[in-house]
Design an enzyme around this catalytic site. Structure first.
Site, PDB file in Angstrom:
ATOM      1  N   TYR A  17     -29.863 -32.524  27.355  1.00  0.00           N
ATOM      2  CA  TYR A  17     -31.047 -32.811  26.533  1.00  0.00           C
ATOM      3  C   TYR A  17     -32.247 -31.963  26.920  1.00  0.00           C
ATOM      4  O   TYR A  17     -33.303 -32.086  26.318  1.00  0.00           O
ATOM      5  CB  TYR A  17     -31.419 -34.300  26.675  1.00  0.00           C
ATOM      6  CG  TYR A  17     -31.612 -34.705  28.118  1.00  0.00           C
ATOM      7  CD1 TYR A  17     -32.815 -34.458  28.778  1.00  0.00           C
ATOM      8  CD2 TYR A  17     -30.573 -35.281  28.833  1.00  0.00           C
ATOM      9  CE1 TYR A  17     -32.973 -34.791  30.102  1.00  0.00           C
ATOM     10  CE2 TYR A  17     -30.733 -35.622  30.158  1.00  0.00           C
ATOM     11  CZ  TYR A  17     -31.940 -35.376  30.788  1.00  0.00           C
ATOM     12  OH  TYR A  17     -32.094 -35.689  32.112  1.00  0.00           O
ATOM     13  N   GLY A  18     -32.095 -31.112  27.931  1.00  0.00           N
ATOM     14  CA  GLY A  18     -33.245 -30.368  28.443  1.00  0.00           C
ATOM     15  C   GLY A  18     -32.938 -28.918  28.723  1.00  0.00           C
ATOM     16  O   GLY A  18     -32.460 -28.179  27.856  1.00  0.00           O
ATOM     17  N   THR A  19     -33.151 -28.507  29.959  1.00  0.00           N
ATOM     18  CA  THR A  19     -33.072 -27.085  30.315  1.00  0.00           C
ATOM     19  C   THR A  19     -31.657 -26.524  30.327  1.00  0.00           C
ATOM     20  O   THR A  19     -31.491 -25.311  30.420  1.00  0.00           O
ATOM     21  CB  THR A  19     -33.732 -26.828  31.683  1.00  0.00           C
ATOM     22  OG1 THR A  19     -33.007 -27.536  32.694  1.00  0.00           O
ATOM     23  CG2 THR A  19     -35.192 -27.256  31.678  1.00  0.00           C
ATOM     24  N   LEU A  20     -30.642 -27.372  30.202  1.00  0.00           N
ATOM     25  CA  LEU A  20     -29.267 -26.871  30.097  1.00  0.00           C
ATOM     26  C   LEU A  20     -28.889 -26.512  28.654  1.00  0.00           C
ATOM     27  O   LEU A  20     -27.866 -25.871  28.426  1.00  0.00           O
ATOM     28  CB  LEU A  20     -28.270 -27.911  30.628  1.00  0.00           C
ATOM     29  CG  LEU A  20     -28.142 -28.003  32.148  1.00  0.00           C
ATOM     30  CD1 LEU A  20     -27.323 -29.225  32.541  1.00  0.00           C
ATOM     31  CD2 LEU A  20     -27.530 -26.745  32.728  1.00  0.00           C
ATOM     32  N   GLU A  92     -28.370 -30.354  39.203  1.00  0.00           N
ATOM     33  CA  GLU A  92     -29.168 -31.541  38.915  1.00  0.00           C
ATOM     34  C   GLU A  92     -29.531 -32.350  40.166  1.00  0.00           C
ATOM     35  O   GLU A  92     -30.206 -33.367  40.070  1.00  0.00           O
ATOM     36  CB  GLU A  92     -28.447 -32.433  37.906  1.00  0.00           C
ATOM     37  CG  GLU A  92     -28.158 -31.760  36.578  1.00  0.00           C
ATOM     38  CD  GLU A  92     -29.403 -31.389  35.771  1.00  0.00           C
ATOM     39  OE1 GLU A  92     -30.543 -31.648  36.230  1.00  0.00           O
ATOM     40  OE2 GLU A  92     -29.243 -30.850  34.667  1.00  0.00           O
TER      41      GLU A  92
END
Length: 177
Positions: A17-20, A92
């Site tokens: 949902y983010g930087t990946l 993470e």
């Protein structure tokens, strides 16, 4: 050809949902995993339930494990092998208390069935305090977009004399966003 050979290797569906996600800084890890056959892109997905999604220090995104609160969160799903999962867990910071990985139900953004995946949630040691701080200022979002990512600070560019958890503590104790 490598991805085909790895289809029999056990995989975990990971909801990012983010930087990946594609187009963001840490997606290079997933690109590396796809090159080695340790990950494959499944598609664009969204959470079945509402969850708080907030940005903390350095505009790092955090999903808060509080189903029914926040928004339907937009993201992507990847099938990741156990070897790939080890690398995403390391990124993470699972062993360092940055995030935890837990189940989440997601559905295809363009319609379709439900997929049982896993997502990286903010660690319980700070998650609720982070959510409370962001909720007070209207900082709960439904999608980590270019707007939020503009303030993202890459790990190599962050002050190195403090741990990530130190940065979270400082962020939480600060009076402003």
């Amino acid at each position: 050809m490598v991805a085909e050979a790895n289809q029999t290797i056990p995989t975990t569906f990971i909801f990012t949902y983010g930087t990946l996600k594609r187009g963001f800084w840490n997606h290079t890890l997933l690109q590396d995993l796809m090159r080695t056959g340790d990950a494959s892109f499944i598609g664009s997905y969204r959470t079945r339930e509402r969850f708080p999604l907030v940005c903390g220090p350095f505009q790092v995104p955090f999903l808060i494990n509080s189903p029914g609160s926040g928004h339907i969160v937009e993201g992507e799903v990847y099938a990741v092998t156990n070897r790939g999962l080890g690398r995403t867990d390391e990124l993470e910071g699972l062993s360092r208390g940055h995030y935890i990985r837990l189940p989440i139900d997601v559905e295809a953004s363009e319609g379709g069935g439900v997929v049982a995946a896993e997502a990286y949630y903010a660690h319980p040691s700070y998650a609720m305090e982070l959510w409370k701080k962001k909720k007070e200022i209207g900082g709960v979002i439904s999608s980590y977009s270019e707007k939020e990512a503009k303030g993202y600070v890459k790990r190599k560019d962050r002050p190195q004399h403090l741990t990530f958890l130190d940065h979270i503590s400082l962020f939480l104790s600060s009076s402003s966003d």
